[in-house]
Design a protein around this motif. Structure first.
Motif, PDB file in Angstrom:
ATOM      1  N   GLN A 147       0.832  -1.218   0.000  1.00  0.00           N
ATOM      2  CA  GLN A 147       0.000   0.000   0.000  1.00  0.00           C
ATOM      3  C   GLN A 147       0.862   1.263   0.000  1.00  0.00           C
ATOM      4  OE1 GLN A 147      -1.908  -1.312   3.580  1.00  0.00           O
ATOM      5  NE2 GLN A 147      -3.903  -1.550   2.589  1.00  0.00           N
ATOM      6  N   LEU A 148       1.913   1.229   0.813  1.00  0.00           N
ATOM      7  CA  LEU A 148       2.781   2.408   0.919  1.00  0.00           C
ATOM      8  C   LEU A 148       3.513   2.650  -0.395  1.00  0.00           C
ATOM      9  CD1 LEU A 148       3.861   4.563   2.921  1.00  0.00           C
ATOM     10  CD2 LEU A 148       5.749   2.980   3.416  1.00  0.00           C
ATOM     11  N   SER A 149       3.963   1.560  -1.000  1.00  0.00           N
ATOM     12  CA  SER A 149       4.681   1.660  -2.271  1.00  0.00           C
ATOM     13  C   SER A 149       3.780   2.258  -3.354  1.00  0.00           C
ATOM     14  CB  SER A 149       5.163   0.260  -2.663  1.00  0.00           C
ATOM     15  OG  SER A 149       5.766   0.288  -3.903  1.00  0.00           O
ATOM     16  N   THR A 150       2.539   1.806  -3.383  1.00  0.00           N
ATOM     17  CA  THR A 150       1.572   2.340  -4.353  1.00  0.00           C
ATOM     18  C   THR A 150       1.379   3.832  -4.124  1.00  0.00           C
ATOM     19  OG1 THR A 150       0.445   0.233  -4.454  1.00  0.00           O
ATOM     20  CG2 THR A 150      -0.818   2.137  -5.174  1.00  0.00           C
ATOM     21  N   ARG A 151       1.245   4.220  -2.864  1.00  0.00           N
ATOM     22  CA  ARG A 151       0.999   5.629  -2.557  1.00  0.00           C
ATOM     23  C   ARG A 151       2.202   6.505  -2.925  1.00  0.00           C
ATOM     24  NH1 ARG A 151      -2.972   8.692   0.009  1.00  0.00           N
ATOM     25  NH2 ARG A 151      -2.200  10.802   0.007  1.00  0.00           N
ATOM     26  N   LEU A 152       3.404   6.009  -2.639  1.00  0.00           N
ATOM     27  CA  LEU A 152       4.603   6.806  -2.924  1.00  0.00           C
ATOM     28  C   LEU A 152       4.783   6.966  -4.432  1.00  0.00           C
ATOM     29  CD1 LEU A 152       7.124   8.251  -1.799  1.00  0.00           C
ATOM     30  CD2 LEU A 152       8.299   6.036  -1.873  1.00  0.00           C
ATOM     31  N   GLY A 153       4.524   5.888  -5.166  1.00  0.00           N
ATOM     32  CA  GLY A 153       4.628   5.948  -6.630  1.00  0.00           C
ATOM     33  C   GLY A 153       5.980   6.455  -7.075  1.00  0.00           C
ATOM     34  N   ASN A 154       5.983   7.445  -7.950  1.00  0.00           N
ATOM     35  CA  ASN A 154       7.245   7.968  -8.485  1.00  0.00           C
ATOM     36  C   ASN A 154       7.760   9.175  -7.715  1.00  0.00           C
ATOM     37  OD1 ASN A 154       7.373   6.090 -10.580  1.00  0.00           O
ATOM     38  ND2 ASN A 154       5.912   7.297 -11.795  1.00  0.00           N
ATOM     39  N   GLU A 155       7.117   9.492  -6.595  1.00  0.00           N
ATOM     40  CA  GLU A 155       7.542  10.677  -5.834  1.00  0.00           C
ATOM     41  C   GLU A 155       8.800  10.366  -5.029  1.00  0.00           C
ATOM     42  OE1 GLU A 155       5.999  13.563  -6.155  1.00  0.00           O
ATOM     43  OE2 GLU A 155       4.539  12.621  -7.489  1.00  0.00           O
ATOM     44  N   ASP A 156       9.544  11.418  -4.727  1.00  0.00           N
ATOM     45  CA  ASP A 156      10.723  11.235  -3.870  1.00  0.00           C
ATOM     46  C   ASP A 156      10.321  11.042  -2.419  1.00  0.00           C
ATOM     47  OD1 ASP A 156      12.512  11.380  -5.879  1.00  0.00           O
ATOM     48  OD2 ASP A 156      13.266  13.392  -5.405  1.00  0.00           O
ATOM     49  N   TRP A 157       9.338  11.843  -1.978  1.00  0.00           N
ATOM     50  CA  TRP A 157       8.919  11.843  -0.569  1.00  0.00           C
ATOM     51  C   TRP A 157       7.407  11.692  -0.508  1.00  0.00           C
ATOM     52  CZ3 TRP A 157      13.246  10.820   1.523  1.00  0.00           C
ATOM     53  CH2 TRP A 157      14.426  11.443   1.115  1.00  0.00           C
ATOM     54  N   LEU A 158       6.876  11.449   0.680  1.00  0.00           N
ATOM     55  CA  LEU A 158       5.471  11.058   0.803  1.00  0.00           C
ATOM     56  C   LEU A 158       4.483  12.151   0.443  1.00  0.00           C
ATOM     57  CD1 LEU A 158       5.823   8.916   4.040  1.00  0.00           C
ATOM     58  CD2 LEU A 158       5.079   8.087   1.789  1.00  0.00           C
ATOM     59  N   ASP A 159       4.835  13.406   0.751  1.00  0.00           N
ATOM     60  CA  ASP A 159       3.877  14.474   0.461  1.00  0.00           C
ATOM     61  C   ASP A 159       4.627  15.780   0.243  1.00  0.00           C
ATOM     62  OD1 ASP A 159       1.598  16.193   0.415  1.00  0.00           O
ATOM     63  OD2 ASP A 159       0.513  14.654   1.563  1.00  0.00           O
ATOM     64  N   GLY A 160       5.139  15.969  -0.950  1.00  0.00           N
ATOM     65  CA  GLY A 160       5.899  17.202  -1.215  1.00  0.00           C
ATOM     66  C   GLY A 160       7.332  17.074  -0.738  1.00  0.00           C
ATOM     67  N   LEU A 182      12.284  -5.478   2.374  1.00  0.00           N
ATOM     68  CA  LEU A 182      12.275  -4.145   1.748  1.00  0.00           C
ATOM     69  C   LEU A 182      12.601  -4.246   0.254  1.00  0.00           C
ATOM     70  CD1 LEU A 182      11.846  -1.181   2.531  1.00  0.00           C
ATOM     71  CD2 LEU A 182      14.318  -1.010   2.853  1.00  0.00           C
ATOM     72  N   ASN A 183      13.526  -5.129  -0.087  1.00  0.00           N
ATOM     73  CA  ASN A 183      13.940  -5.241  -1.487  1.00  0.00           C
ATOM     74  C   ASN A 183      12.857  -5.833  -2.389  1.00  0.00           C
ATOM     75  OD1 ASN A 183      16.386  -4.018  -1.234  1.00  0.00           O
ATOM     76  ND2 ASN A 183      17.477  -5.922  -0.747  1.00  0.00           N
ATOM     77  N   GLU A 184      11.817  -6.394  -1.775  1.00  0.00           N
ATOM     78  CA  GLU A 184      10.686  -6.862  -2.595  1.00  0.00           C
ATOM     79  C   GLU A 184       9.909  -5.667  -3.166  1.00  0.00           C
ATOM     80  OE1 GLU A 184       8.145  -9.552  -0.456  1.00  0.00           O
ATOM     81  OE2 GLU A 184       9.838 -10.739   0.263  1.00  0.00           O
ATOM     82  N   TYR A 185      10.181  -4.475  -2.621  1.00  0.00           N
ATOM     83  CA  TYR A 185       9.466  -3.256  -3.039  1.00  0.00           C
ATOM     84  C   TYR A 185      10.496  -2.213  -3.464  1.00  0.00           C
ATOM     85  CZ  TYR A 185       5.809  -5.812  -0.777  1.00  0.00           C
ATOM     86  OH  TYR A 185       4.930  -6.805  -0.438  1.00  0.00           O
ATOM     87  N   PRO A 186      10.950  -2.279  -4.723  1.00  0.00           N
ATOM     88  CA  PRO A 186      12.036  -1.397  -5.166  1.00  0.00           C
ATOM     89  C   PRO A 186      11.736   0.085  -4.939  1.00  0.00           C
ATOM     90  CG  PRO A 186      11.554  -3.056  -6.828  1.00  0.00           C
ATOM     91  CD  PRO A 186      10.506  -3.198  -5.769  1.00  0.00           C
ATOM     92  N   THR A 187      10.472   0.463  -5.058  1.00  0.00           N
ATOM     93  CA  THR A 187      10.095   1.865  -4.814  1.00  0.00           C
ATOM     94  C   THR A 187      10.447   2.267  -3.385  1.00  0.00           C
ATOM     95  OG1 THR A 187       8.303   1.700  -6.395  1.00  0.00           O
ATOM     96  CG2 THR A 187       8.090   3.427  -4.746  1.00  0.00           C
TER      97      THR A 187
END
Ligand code: GTB
Length: 219
Positions: A147-160, A182-187
């Motif tokens: 879920q967190l990985s999906t939310r972060l997507g291509n952004e550097d940080w979580l919210d700005g 952690l390495n299962e989620y490259p993002t």
């Protein structure tokens, strides 16, 4: 006039000063805020004695002292630092509320299953039900990471821009590095690497390691 800040940390950290004990979160926040600090190292015995229990009712590290103020709980201390110095919370009220939300999400939603894994591996491994429970614990972590990985997507940080929310989220995720999860989620692995690449993180890590190396070996 500046007030001296003193934090407490393990005299002999089980991870040998490699960034996992929670004083690291305070060191990192203080480095981001450009605030000098002193460290009082405490032994496992001293942590349970009245002098330290007066600072921390649960006999743990870290604590934070500044003038007459004494605080415990890492999240509260990071918030205190972030509120008083620029660099960890945005000035805009809505953006600030979002960043604070991510602080709570890191500690209340993402960290609990990660702590469960440590409990399962370190404290429950010899229980007859341990082998059955472990996959359930790991699945709960994977659900949150996904879920967190999906939310972060291509952004550097979580919210700005980088905030105290990222500082706590990266700190929480770092605990998973050795497990391989952690390495299962490259993002998320890249997100953590971005946190670790911050000069303030590097200074905090170096200071924690130096404190361990300078502390007397167990006698
Ligand atoms: N909710 C509190 C907070 O966030 O401040 C939790 C504080 C806490 O768990 N403190 C731990 C402690 O004092 C140290 S950080 N433990 C001793 C005790 O309870 O008696 C947890 C920690 C310790 C060591 C490692 N390590 O070596 O890998 C990682 C994390």
């Amino acid at each position: 006039m500046t007030t001296t800040i003193t934090i407490t940390a393990f005299e002999r950290s089980p991870d040998r000063g490699r960034g996992l004990a929670r004083d690291m979160r305070l060191r990192w926040a203080l480095e981001e805020a450009g605030q000098p600090y002193q460290v009082r190292l405490v032994s496992f015995t001293a942590m349970k004695e009245p002098e330290h229990l007066a600072r921390h009712p649960f006999g743990q590290i870290p604590t934070y002292e500044e003038g007459g103020l004494t605080l415990f709980e890492t999240g509260s201390i990071v918030f205190h630092i972030a509120e008083r110095h620029p660099g960890l919370l945005p000035a805009d009220a809505r953006a600030r509320a979002h960043a604070i939300t991510w602080m709570f999400a890191a500690l209340n939603t993402v960290e609990p299953p990660i702590l469960d894994l440590a409990t399962a591996k370190l404290l429950e491994a010899d229980r007859p039900w341990a082998a059955e429970r472990l996959p359930l614990v790991i699945d709960r972590i994977r659900a949150r990471l996904s879920q967190l990985s999906t939310r972060l997507g291509n952004e550097d940080w979580l919210d700005g821009p980088f905030s105290a929310g990222d500082l706590l989220m990266v700190s929480v995720l770092i605990r998973l590095k050795l497990s391989g999860l952690l390495n299962e989620y490259p993002t998320l692995a890249a997100y953590v690497a971005r946190g670790e690449a911050r000069p303030a993180y590097a200074r905090a890590f170096a200071a924690q390691l130096a404190a361990f190396n300078a502390s007397p070996p167990p006698g």
